[in-house]
Design an enzyme around this catalytic site. Sequence first.
Site, PDB file in Angstrom:
ATOM      1  N   MET A  63      37.607  37.479  34.738  1.00 34.63           N
ATOM      2  CA  MET A  63      37.528  37.519  33.182  1.00 34.63           C
ATOM      3  C   MET A  63      36.237  37.082  32.758  1.00 34.63           C
ATOM      4  O   MET A  63      35.864  35.988  32.005  1.00 34.63           O
ATOM      5  CB  MET A  63      38.643  36.358  32.602  1.00 34.63           C
ATOM      6  CG  MET A  63      40.187  36.541  32.800  1.00 34.63           C
ATOM      7  SD  MET A  63      41.191  35.351  32.894  1.00 34.63           S
ATOM      8  CE  MET A  63      41.144  34.842  34.465  1.00 34.63           C
TER       9      MET A  63
ATOM     10  N   ASP B 146      50.773  38.017  34.738  1.00 38.58           N
ATOM     11  CA  ASP B 146      49.979  36.814  34.701  1.00 38.58           C
ATOM     12  C   ASP B 146      49.898  35.961  33.356  1.00 38.58           C
ATOM     13  O   ASP B 146      49.508  36.573  32.621  1.00 38.58           O
ATOM     14  CB  ASP B 146      48.294  37.279  35.068  1.00 38.58           C
ATOM     15  CG  ASP B 146      47.596  36.125  35.122  1.00 38.58           C
ATOM     16  OD1 ASP B 146      48.187  34.847  35.399  1.00 38.58           O
ATOM     17  OD2 ASP B 146      46.268  36.206  35.421  1.00 38.58           O
ATOM     18  N   GLY B 147      50.568  34.754  33.408  1.00 37.34           N
ATOM     19  CA  GLY B 147      50.791  33.824  32.388  1.00 37.34           C
ATOM     20  C   GLY B 147      52.113  33.654  31.974  1.00 37.34           C
ATOM     21  O   GLY B 147      52.890  34.438  31.512  1.00 37.34           O
ATOM     22  N   GLY B 148      52.292  32.306  32.096  1.00 38.28           N
ATOM     23  CA  GLY B 148      53.616  31.380  31.525  1.00 38.28           C
ATOM     24  C   GLY B 148      54.724  32.091  32.449  1.00 38.28           C
ATOM     25  O   GLY B 148      55.857  32.050  31.974  1.00 38.28           O
TER      26      GLY B 148
ATOM     27  N   HIS C 225      45.441  33.773  43.974  1.00 37.43           N
ATOM     28  CA  HIS C 225      44.989  34.246  42.541  1.00 37.43           C
ATOM     29  C   HIS C 225      43.825  33.245  42.214  1.00 37.43           C
ATOM     30  O   HIS C 225      44.109  32.050  41.645  1.00 37.43           O
ATOM     31  CB  HIS C 225      46.011  34.276  41.543  1.00 37.43           C
ATOM     32  CG  HIS C 225      45.725  35.066  40.265  1.00 37.43           C
ATOM     33  ND1 HIS C 225      45.692  36.309  40.227  1.00 37.43           N
ATOM     34  CD2 HIS C 225      45.305  34.489  39.296  1.00 37.43           C
ATOM     35  CE1 HIS C 225      45.376  36.641  38.909  1.00 37.43           C
ATOM     36  NE2 HIS C 225      44.984  35.619  38.206  1.00 37.43           N
TER      37      HIS C 225
ATOM     38  N   GLY D  61      42.365  33.018  29.471  1.00 44.83           N
ATOM     39  CA  GLY D  61      41.479  32.048  29.136  1.00 44.83           C
ATOM     40  C   GLY D  61      42.092  30.591  29.605  1.00 44.83           C
ATOM     41  O   GLY D  61      41.249  29.827  29.857  1.00 44.83           O
ATOM     42  N   PHE D  62      43.266  30.266  29.654  1.00 44.58           N
ATOM     43  CA  PHE D  62      43.855  28.810  29.788  1.00 44.58           C
ATOM     44  C   PHE D  62      44.960  29.177  30.549  1.00 44.58           C
ATOM     45  O   PHE D  62      45.807  30.020  30.206  1.00 44.58           O
ATOM     46  CB  PHE D  62      44.091  28.373  28.378  1.00 44.58           C
ATOM     47  CG  PHE D  62      42.823  28.172  27.591  1.00 44.58           C
ATOM     48  CD1 PHE D  62      41.939  27.121  27.816  1.00 44.58           C
ATOM     49  CD2 PHE D  62      42.580  28.970  26.641  1.00 44.58           C
ATOM     50  CE1 PHE D  62      40.869  27.071  27.009  1.00 44.58           C
ATOM     51  CE2 PHE D  62      41.420  29.079  25.991  1.00 44.58           C
ATOM     52  CZ  PHE D  62      40.426  27.768  25.959  1.00 44.58           C
ATOM     53  N   GLY D  63      45.062  28.193  31.432  1.00 43.61           N
ATOM     54  CA  GLY D  63      46.714  28.107  32.204  1.00 43.61           C
ATOM     55  C   GLY D  63      47.488  27.445  31.157  1.00 43.61           C
ATOM     56  O   GLY D  63      47.352  26.829  30.109  1.00 43.61           O
TER      57      GLY D  63
ATOM     58  N   GLY E 111      50.576  29.593  37.728  1.00 43.38           N
ATOM     59  CA  GLY E 111      49.542  28.330  37.882  1.00 43.38           C
ATOM     60  C   GLY E 111      50.140  27.159  37.599  1.00 43.38           C
ATOM     61  O   GLY E 111      50.700  26.399  38.634  1.00 43.38           O
ATOM     62  N   SER E 112      50.501  26.867  36.594  1.00 40.97           N
ATOM     63  CA  SER E 112      51.258  25.660  36.213  1.00 40.97           C
ATOM     64  C   SER E 112      52.408  25.448  36.685  1.00 40.97           C
ATOM     65  O   SER E 112      53.087  24.331  36.887  1.00 40.97           O
ATOM     66  CB  SER E 112      51.038  25.139  34.586  1.00 40.97           C
ATOM     67  OG  SER E 112      51.634  26.224  34.071  1.00 40.97           O
TER      68      SER E 112
ATOM     69  N   MET F  89      36.358  32.827  34.954  1.00 39.72           N
ATOM     70  CA  MET F  89      36.205  32.799  33.644  1.00 39.72           C
ATOM     71  C   MET F  89      34.524  32.460  33.031  1.00 39.72           C
ATOM     72  O   MET F  89      33.854  31.445  33.671  1.00 39.72           O
ATOM     73  CB  MET F  89      36.764  31.977  32.827  1.00 39.72           C
ATOM     74  CG  MET F  89      38.530  31.887  33.172  1.00 39.72           C
ATOM     75  SD  MET F  89      39.474  30.657  32.225  1.00 39.72           S
ATOM     76  CE  MET F  89      41.040  31.141  32.964  1.00 39.72           C
TER      77      MET F  89
ATOM     78  N   ASP G 130      41.064  32.734  39.216  1.00 38.57           N
ATOM     79  CA  ASP G 130      40.766  33.094  37.937  1.00 38.57           C
ATOM     80  C   ASP G 130      39.229  32.804  37.609  1.00 38.57           C
ATOM     81  O   ASP G 130      38.921  31.622  37.628  1.00 38.57           O
ATOM     82  CB  ASP G 130      41.462  32.172  36.918  1.00 38.57           C
ATOM     83  CG  ASP G 130      42.852  32.771  36.939  1.00 38.57           C
ATOM     84  OD1 ASP G 130      42.925  33.994  36.693  1.00 38.57           O
ATOM     85  OD2 ASP G 130      43.880  32.053  36.993  1.00 38.57           O
TER      86      ASP G 130
ATOM     87  N   SER H 159      48.027  30.650  41.170  1.00 41.70           N
ATOM     88  CA  SER H 159      46.540  30.617  40.514  1.00 41.70           C
ATOM     89  C   SER H 159      46.028  29.287  40.931  1.00 41.70           C
ATOM     90  O   SER H 159      46.578  28.073  40.294  1.00 41.70           O
ATOM     91  CB  SER H 159      46.759  30.873  39.005  1.00 41.70           C
ATOM     92  OG  SER H 159      45.512  30.528  38.631  1.00 41.70           O
TER      93      SER H 159
ATOM     94  N   MET I  53      48.688  41.390  31.116  1.00 43.26           N
ATOM     95  CA  MET I  53      48.584  40.012  30.935  1.00 43.26           C
ATOM     96  C   MET I  53      49.727  39.481  30.089  1.00 43.26           C
ATOM     97  O   MET I  53      50.086  40.398  29.169  1.00 43.26           O
ATOM     98  CB  MET I  53      47.354  39.522  30.214  1.00 43.26           C
ATOM     99  CG  MET I  53      46.040  39.676  31.123  1.00 43.26           C
ATOM    100  SD  MET I  53      45.870  38.831  32.393  1.00 43.26           S
ATOM    101  CE  MET I  53      46.094  37.040  31.556  1.00 43.26           C
TER     102      MET I  53
ATOM    103  N   HIS J 249      40.410  37.594  39.755  1.00 40.79           N
ATOM    104  CA  HIS J 249      40.805  38.134  38.400  1.00 40.79           C
ATOM    105  C   HIS J 249      39.538  37.817  37.712  1.00 40.79           C
ATOM    106  O   HIS J 249      39.305  36.551  37.560  1.00 40.79           O
ATOM    107  CB  HIS J 249      41.971  37.352  38.117  1.00 40.79           C
ATOM    108  CG  HIS J 249      42.538  37.759  36.622  1.00 40.79           C
ATOM    109  ND1 HIS J 249      43.422  37.033  35.922  1.00 40.79           N
ATOM    110  CD2 HIS J 249      41.911  38.721  35.973  1.00 40.79           C
ATOM    111  CE1 HIS J 249      43.383  37.611  34.737  1.00 40.79           C
ATOM    112  NE2 HIS J 249      42.454  38.772  34.608  1.00 40.79           N
TER     113      HIS J 249
HETATM  114  C1  DX5 Z   1      45.016  32.834  32.474  1.00 37.90           C
HETATM  115  C2  DX5 Z   1      44.779  33.267  33.880  1.00 37.90           C
HETATM  116  C3  DX5 Z   1      46.049  32.784  34.630  1.00 37.90           C
HETATM  117  C4  DX5 Z   1      46.425  31.311  34.547  1.00 37.90           C
HETATM  118  C5  DX5 Z   1      48.014  31.491  34.583  1.00 37.90           C
HETATM  119  O1  DX5 Z   1      43.891  33.404  31.860  1.00 37.90           O
HETATM  120  O2  DX5 Z   1      44.397  34.428  34.043  1.00 37.90           O
HETATM  121  O3  DX5 Z   1      45.858  33.171  35.848  1.00 37.90           O
HETATM  122  O4  DX5 Z   1      45.894  30.637  35.606  1.00 37.90           O
HETATM  123  O5  DX5 Z   1      48.599  30.112  34.518  1.00 37.90           O
HETATM  124  P1  DX5 Z   1      49.831  29.708  34.196  1.00 37.90           P
HETATM  125  O6  DX5 Z   1      50.880  30.124  35.308  1.00 37.90           O
HETATM  126  O7  DX5 Z   1      49.897  28.054  34.045  1.00 37.90           O
HETATM  127  O8  DX5 Z   1      50.130  30.415  32.838  1.00 37.90           O
HETATM  128 ZN    ZN Z   2      44.776  35.237  36.351  1.00 38.70          ZN
END
Ligand code: DX5
Ligand code: ZN
Length: 224
Positions: free
Chosen positions: A70, A177-179, A35, A144-146, A199-200, A39, A37, A10, A139, A68
């Site tokens: 959002m 997607d996420g964590g 990916h 909303g946040f990485g 992402g992170s 928003m 994102d 991401s 999800m 994606h």
């Molecule tokens: C969250 C996004 C994710 C995000 C994932 O709203 O849809 O795609 O970038 O970030 P990580 O992998 O750091 O959880």
């Molecule tokens: Zn995403």
Amino acid sequence: MPKPLLIAPSILAADFTRLGEHLQAAEHAGADLLHIDVMDGQFVPNISFGAIVVEACRRVSPLPLDVHLMIAQPERFLSEFAKAGASQITVHFEATAHIHRAVHLVKELGLKVGLALNPGTPLEALKPLLPDLDLVLIMSVNPGFGGQKFIPSTLERLKTVRNWLEEVNPTADLQVDGGIVASNIAEVARAGANNFVAGSSVFNTKDTVQNNINALKAALQVTT
Ligand code: DX5
Ligand code: ZN
């Protein structure tokens, strides 16, 4: 036949002053898709970027662009993202009263289509559209946040959706997607996901993009 396991970095976590460099590093490290994102500050409590960034990614990377959305009422902007170079667009069930229309508009634009569900949305919401989809996104954090923590109940949700897909649409991807990190990706794969947004755990200052993607791929080997 087991589905290929795909890594989708991401770009939300990338250093935007070095986006081109980061995307090339991801490509060389064997990322399968990018990916992106988007928003809007309304559907989710954060604003990221719009089609102009998709267009910039298209110029710098040959990888498929997995957009994606959002954003509230995504049907308003689908053709804009298609024109910008999206390869596939994922819309949220919760973002429109007309999810069937939104999904079919993406297909009419000639793109692959994904349907995303937030962690609190009953899985049954997928059912009417399941045969029409190229991808289901479950999800594993509230969007909303990485950098958030993986919600453990996602594992059961993935198992259920994988079973449903086996019955009605076995070629569709099951994305999460996420964590997602090296220490949970194998378990998430065992629950049935085959497409992993990260992402992170890919773009961070702790290690290189290459080493981070290698670590995710190595952890996935355990499942195969
Ligand atoms: C969250 C996004 C994710 C995000 C994932 O709203 O849809 O795609 O970038 O970030 P990580 O992998 O750091 O959880
Ligand atoms: Zn995403």
